[in-house]
Design a protein around this motif. Structure first.
Motif, PDB file in Angstrom:
ATOM      1  N   SER A   1       1.006  -1.177  -0.090  1.00 42.52           N
ATOM      2  CA  SER A   1      -0.143   0.057  -0.242  1.00 42.52           C
ATOM      3  C   SER A   1       0.851   1.333  -0.044  1.00 42.52           C
ATOM      4  CB  SER A   1      -0.831   0.156   1.283  1.00 42.52           C
ATOM      5  OG  SER A   1      -1.379   1.196   1.461  1.00 42.52           O
ATOM      6  N   LYS A   2       0.575   2.347  -0.846  1.00 45.27           N
ATOM      7  CA  LYS A   2       1.336   3.405  -0.787  1.00 45.27           C
ATOM      8  C   LYS A   2       1.169   4.182   0.380  1.00 45.27           C
ATOM      9  CE  LYS A   2       1.754   4.227  -5.938  1.00 45.27           C
ATOM     10  NZ  LYS A   2       1.031   5.142  -6.858  1.00 45.27           N
ATOM     11  N   SER A   3       0.088   3.987   1.207  1.00 44.03           N
ATOM     12  CA  SER A   3      -0.293   4.776   2.279  1.00 44.03           C
ATOM     13  C   SER A   3       0.932   4.439   3.395  1.00 44.03           C
ATOM     14  CB  SER A   3      -1.745   4.446   2.807  1.00 44.03           C
ATOM     15  OG  SER A   3      -2.594   4.964   1.741  1.00 44.03           O
ATOM     16  N   PHE A   4       1.493   3.372   3.119  1.00 40.97           N
ATOM     17  CA  PHE A   4       2.295   2.708   4.367  1.00 40.97           C
ATOM     18  C   PHE A   4       3.604   2.304   3.850  1.00 40.97           C
ATOM     19  CE2 PHE A   4      -2.010   1.045   5.457  1.00 40.97           C
ATOM     20  CZ  PHE A   4      -2.028   1.505   6.796  1.00 40.97           C
ATOM     21  N   PHE A   5       3.795   2.302   2.652  1.00 43.96           N
ATOM     22  CA  PHE A   5       5.243   1.970   1.953  1.00 43.96           C
ATOM     23  C   PHE A   5       5.491   3.091   0.969  1.00 43.96           C
ATOM     24  CE2 PHE A   5       3.500  -2.205   3.515  1.00 43.96           C
ATOM     25  CZ  PHE A   5       4.239  -2.356   4.351  1.00 43.96           C
ATOM     26  N   LYS A   6       6.678   3.587   0.824  1.00 47.21           N
ATOM     27  CA  LYS A   6       7.435   4.298  -0.051  1.00 47.21           C
ATOM     28  C   LYS A   6       8.151   3.756  -1.257  1.00 47.21           C
ATOM     29  CE  LYS A   6       5.532   7.645   2.191  1.00 47.21           C
ATOM     30  NZ  LYS A   6       4.222   8.210   1.717  1.00 47.21           N
ATOM     31  N   ASP A   7       8.375   4.303  -2.417  1.00 43.93           N
ATOM     32  CA  ASP A   7       9.224   3.883  -3.275  1.00 43.93           C
ATOM     33  C   ASP A   7       8.864   2.225  -3.850  1.00 43.93           C
ATOM     34  OD1 ASP A   7      11.053   5.840  -3.138  1.00 43.93           O
ATOM     35  OD2 ASP A   7      11.892   4.883  -1.455  1.00 43.93           O
ATOM     36  N   LEU A   8       7.530   2.177  -3.841  1.00 48.66           N
ATOM     37  CA  LEU A   8       6.995   0.852  -4.600  1.00 48.66           C
ATOM     38  C   LEU A   8       7.035   0.905  -5.871  1.00 48.66           C
ATOM     39  CD1 LEU A   8       3.836   0.337  -2.224  1.00 48.66           C
ATOM     40  CD2 LEU A   8       5.887  -0.934  -2.119  1.00 48.66           C
ATOM     41  N   LYS A   9       7.086   2.140  -6.619  1.00 47.02           N
ATOM     42  CA  LYS A   9       7.246   2.237  -8.006  1.00 47.02           C
ATOM     43  C   LYS A   9       5.818   1.450  -8.499  1.00 47.02           C
ATOM     44  CE  LYS A   9      11.999   2.837  -8.381  1.00 47.02           C
ATOM     45  NZ  LYS A   9      13.255   2.503  -8.980  1.00 47.02           N
ATOM     46  N   ASP A  10       6.079   0.508  -9.449  1.00 41.45           N
ATOM     47  CA  ASP A  10       4.620   0.026 -10.157  1.00 41.45           C
ATOM     48  C   ASP A  10       4.645  -1.334  -9.473  1.00 41.45           C
ATOM     49  OD1 ASP A  10       6.961  -1.505 -10.928  1.00 41.45           O
ATOM     50  OD2 ASP A  10       6.055  -1.608 -13.099  1.00 41.45           O
ATOM     51  N   LYS A  11       5.039  -1.611  -8.145  1.00 40.79           N
ATOM     52  CA  LYS A  11       4.735  -2.841  -7.753  1.00 40.79           C
ATOM     53  C   LYS A  11       3.641  -2.774  -6.460  1.00 40.79           C
ATOM     54  CE  LYS A  11       8.043  -4.791  -9.736  1.00 40.79           C
ATOM     55  NZ  LYS A  11       7.836  -5.804 -10.828  1.00 40.79           N
ATOM     56  N   PHE A  12       2.885  -1.654  -6.451  1.00 35.86           N
ATOM     57  CA  PHE A  12       1.783  -1.404  -5.416  1.00 35.86           C
ATOM     58  C   PHE A  12       0.598  -2.092  -5.812  1.00 35.86           C
ATOM     59  CE2 PHE A  12       1.214   1.788  -8.613  1.00 35.86           C
ATOM     60  CZ  PHE A  12      -0.255   2.002  -8.714  1.00 35.86           C
ATOM     61  N   VAL A  13      -0.279  -2.244  -4.941  1.00 34.50           N
ATOM     62  CA  VAL A  13      -1.772  -2.713  -5.088  1.00 34.50           C
ATOM     63  C   VAL A  13      -2.442  -1.526  -4.706  1.00 34.50           C
ATOM     64  CG1 VAL A  13      -3.444  -4.205  -4.292  1.00 34.50           C
ATOM     65  CG2 VAL A  13      -1.176  -5.158  -4.569  1.00 34.50           C
ATOM     66  N   ASP A  14      -3.512  -1.170  -5.554  1.00 34.70           N
ATOM     67  CA  ASP A  14      -4.237   0.050  -5.240  1.00 34.70           C
ATOM     68  C   ASP A  14      -4.996  -0.101  -3.766  1.00 34.70           C
ATOM     69  OD1 ASP A  14      -5.878   2.271  -5.433  1.00 34.70           O
ATOM     70  OD2 ASP A  14      -6.478   1.883  -7.419  1.00 34.70           O
ATOM     71  N   ASP A  15      -5.062   1.109  -3.076  1.00 28.78           N
ATOM     72  CA  ASP A  15      -5.725   1.051  -2.001  1.00 28.78           C
ATOM     73  C   ASP A  15      -7.013   0.982  -2.008  1.00 28.78           C
ATOM     74  OD1 ASP A  15      -3.521   1.375  -0.406  1.00 28.78           O
ATOM     75  OD2 ASP A  15      -3.343   3.374  -0.141  1.00 28.78           O
ATOM     76  N   LEU A  16      -7.513   1.591  -3.231  1.00 26.52           N
ATOM     77  CA  LEU A  16      -9.207   1.470  -3.253  1.00 26.52           C
ATOM     78  C   LEU A  16      -9.590   0.167  -3.836  1.00 26.52           C
ATOM     79  CD1 LEU A  16      -9.877   4.958  -5.141  1.00 26.52           C
ATOM     80  CD2 LEU A  16      -9.750   4.364  -2.331  1.00 26.52           C
ATOM     81  N   VAL A  17     -10.721  -0.323  -2.875  1.00 24.65           N
ATOM     82  CA  VAL A  17     -11.369  -1.574  -3.364  1.00 24.65           C
ATOM     83  C   VAL A  17     -12.870  -1.069  -3.569  1.00 24.65           C
ATOM     84  CG1 VAL A  17     -11.922  -3.976  -2.586  1.00 24.65           C
ATOM     85  CG2 VAL A  17      -9.589  -2.665  -1.782  1.00 24.65           C
ATOM     86  N   GLU A  18     -13.271  -1.594  -4.629  1.00 22.19           N
ATOM     87  CA  GLU A  18     -14.596  -1.328  -5.084  1.00 22.19           C
ATOM     88  C   GLU A  18     -15.636  -2.563  -4.724  1.00 22.19           C
ATOM     89  OE1 GLU A  18     -15.723  -0.136  -9.537  1.00 22.19           O
ATOM     90  OE2 GLU A  18     -16.876  -1.967  -9.307  1.00 22.19           O
ATOM     91  N   ILE A  19     -16.549  -2.135  -3.991  1.00 25.46           N
ATOM     92  CA  ILE A  19     -17.604  -3.020  -3.195  1.00 25.46           C
ATOM     93  C   ILE A  19     -19.049  -2.977  -3.586  1.00 25.46           C
ATOM     94  CG2 ILE A  19     -18.739  -3.774  -1.274  1.00 25.46           C
ATOM     95  CD1 ILE A  19     -16.253  -3.349   0.206  1.00 25.46           C
ATOM     96  N   SER A  20     -19.559  -3.662  -4.023  1.00 27.84           N
ATOM     97  CA  SER A  20     -21.155  -3.815  -4.258  1.00 27.84           C
ATOM     98  C   SER A  20     -21.906  -5.022  -3.627  1.00 27.84           C
ATOM     99  CB  SER A  20     -21.616  -3.425  -5.712  1.00 27.84           C
ATOM    100  OG  SER A  20     -21.504  -4.537  -6.315  1.00 27.84           O
ATOM    101  N   PHE A  21     -23.052  -4.819  -3.165  1.00 24.62           N
ATOM    102  CA  PHE A  21     -23.755  -5.940  -2.513  1.00 24.62           C
ATOM    103  C   PHE A  21     -25.278  -5.980  -2.952  1.00 24.62           C
ATOM    104  CE2 PHE A  21     -23.167  -2.626   0.373  1.00 24.62           C
ATOM    105  CZ  PHE A  21     -24.462  -2.577   1.038  1.00 24.62           C
ATOM    106  N   GLU A  22     -26.013  -7.072  -2.770  1.00 21.71           N
ATOM    107  CA  GLU A  22     -26.974  -7.360  -3.099  1.00 21.71           C
ATOM    108  C   GLU A  22     -27.790  -8.411  -2.096  1.00 21.71           C
ATOM    109  OE1 GLU A  22     -30.141  -9.054  -6.523  1.00 21.71           O
ATOM    110  OE2 GLU A  22     -28.348  -8.309  -7.106  1.00 21.71           O
ATOM    111  N   VAL A  23     -28.687  -7.908  -1.242  1.00 25.45           N
ATOM    112  CA  VAL A  23     -29.101  -8.745  -0.003  1.00 25.45           C
ATOM    113  C   VAL A  23     -30.705  -8.815  -0.348  1.00 25.45           C
ATOM    114  CG1 VAL A  23     -29.457  -8.923   2.291  1.00 25.45           C
ATOM    115  CG2 VAL A  23     -27.359  -7.832   1.442  1.00 25.45           C
ATOM    116  N   LYS A  24     -30.932 -10.241  -0.320  1.00 27.17           N
ATOM    117  CA  LYS A  24     -32.330 -10.469  -0.280  1.00 27.17           C
ATOM    118  C   LYS A  24     -32.956 -11.046   0.808  1.00 27.17           C
ATOM    119  CE  LYS A  24     -32.084 -11.576  -5.514  1.00 27.17           C
ATOM    120  NZ  LYS A  24     -33.043 -10.511  -5.872  1.00 27.17           N
ATOM    121  N   THR A  25     -34.217 -10.881   0.991  1.00 29.68           N
ATOM    122  CA  THR A  25     -34.893 -11.631   2.186  1.00 29.68           C
ATOM    123  C   THR A  25     -35.448 -12.632   1.746  1.00 29.68           C
ATOM    124  OG1 THR A  25     -37.071 -10.409   1.678  1.00 29.68           O
ATOM    125  CG2 THR A  25     -35.616  -9.241   3.124  1.00 29.68           C
ATOM    126  N   LYS A  26     -35.920 -13.817   3.054  1.00 26.13           N
ATOM    127  CA  LYS A  26     -36.395 -15.090   2.549  1.00 26.13           C
ATOM    128  C   LYS A  26     -37.863 -14.916   2.018  1.00 26.13           C
ATOM    129  CE  LYS A  26     -33.574 -16.889   6.411  1.00 26.13           C
ATOM    130  NZ  LYS A  26     -33.782 -17.504   7.688  1.00 26.13           N
TER     131      LYS A  26
END
Length: 211
Positions: free
Chosen positions: A186-211
């Protein structure tokens, strides 16, 4: 009616991989205490409900799902008033490499201490603390718990009911994994990762149904 105080959550945070996404992360605030009657909320159809995730890094992206363990939606006079979703982190899947050896590797890495440390934190949670209607759309605030961190987030969503089944569906939204102490490349914790980083932003969506 027995009530308990819950600190909450969902999840969905999941990671690993892709280019910088253009979406901004949603605002994260301190968690809010809320009273939830668990007995009344135990009406989610976990087999028909799902959390979707997508993670990014410079060389591509990965996506998959996480299943719910339990939860409920409290709907009064056709309006959503409360909700609780418990996420089973042991059910993380990868879809974009399904059927290949890479899938097992990615899932294993997500389960490890580098990311969600599922052996220590097998559950994530999301509990709704506030529901508003803004310009005809639902704006839902809830406590999101991932690992040992709980934060309050606000997300856009919809609620529909057909043949007695209610569906609570979020629009895709981004969380910052650094807010939940997920540090791997994570760029938030480590410097000089260059192109070896994993993006901090994670996309989420969810669908919840009742019984």
């Amino acid at each position: 009616m027995k009530k308990i105080i819950l600190s909450l959550a969902i999840v969905a945070s999941v990671l690993t991989s892709c280019k910088e996404t253009k979406k901004e992360k949603i605002e994260v605030k301190e968690a809010v205490e809320v009273e939830v009657n668990v007995a009344e909320l135990n009406n989610v159809d976990v087999a028909a409900s799902v959390l979707n995730w997508k993670g990014n890094k410079p060389t591509g992206s990965h996506n998959g799902t996480v299943a719910l363990k339990s939860g409920g939606l409290l709907i009064e006079d056709g309006k959503l008033t409360q909700g609780q979703f418990i996420i089973d982190m042991n059910t993380i899947t990868n879809l974009d490499m399904k059927g290949s050896e890479g899938t097992e590797k990615i899932v294993g890495h997500l389960n490890s201490a580098d990311f969600f440390d599922v052996a220590v934190y097998p559950l994530s949670k999301f509990v709704i603390t506030k529901v508003e209607t803004v310009e005809g759309k639902l704006v839902v605030t809830g406590n999101l718990n991932i690992k040992d961190v709980t934060k309050s987030v606000t997300i856009p969503a919809t609620l529909s009911t057909e043949n007695g089944v209610s569906t609570f569906k979020s629009e895709a939204f981004n969380i910052n994994r650094a807010d939940f102490n997920i540090k791997y490349k994570s760029k938030s914790f480590f410097k000089d990762l260059k192109d070896k980083f994993v993006d901090d932003l994670v996309e989420i969506s969810f669908e919840v149904k009742t019984k």
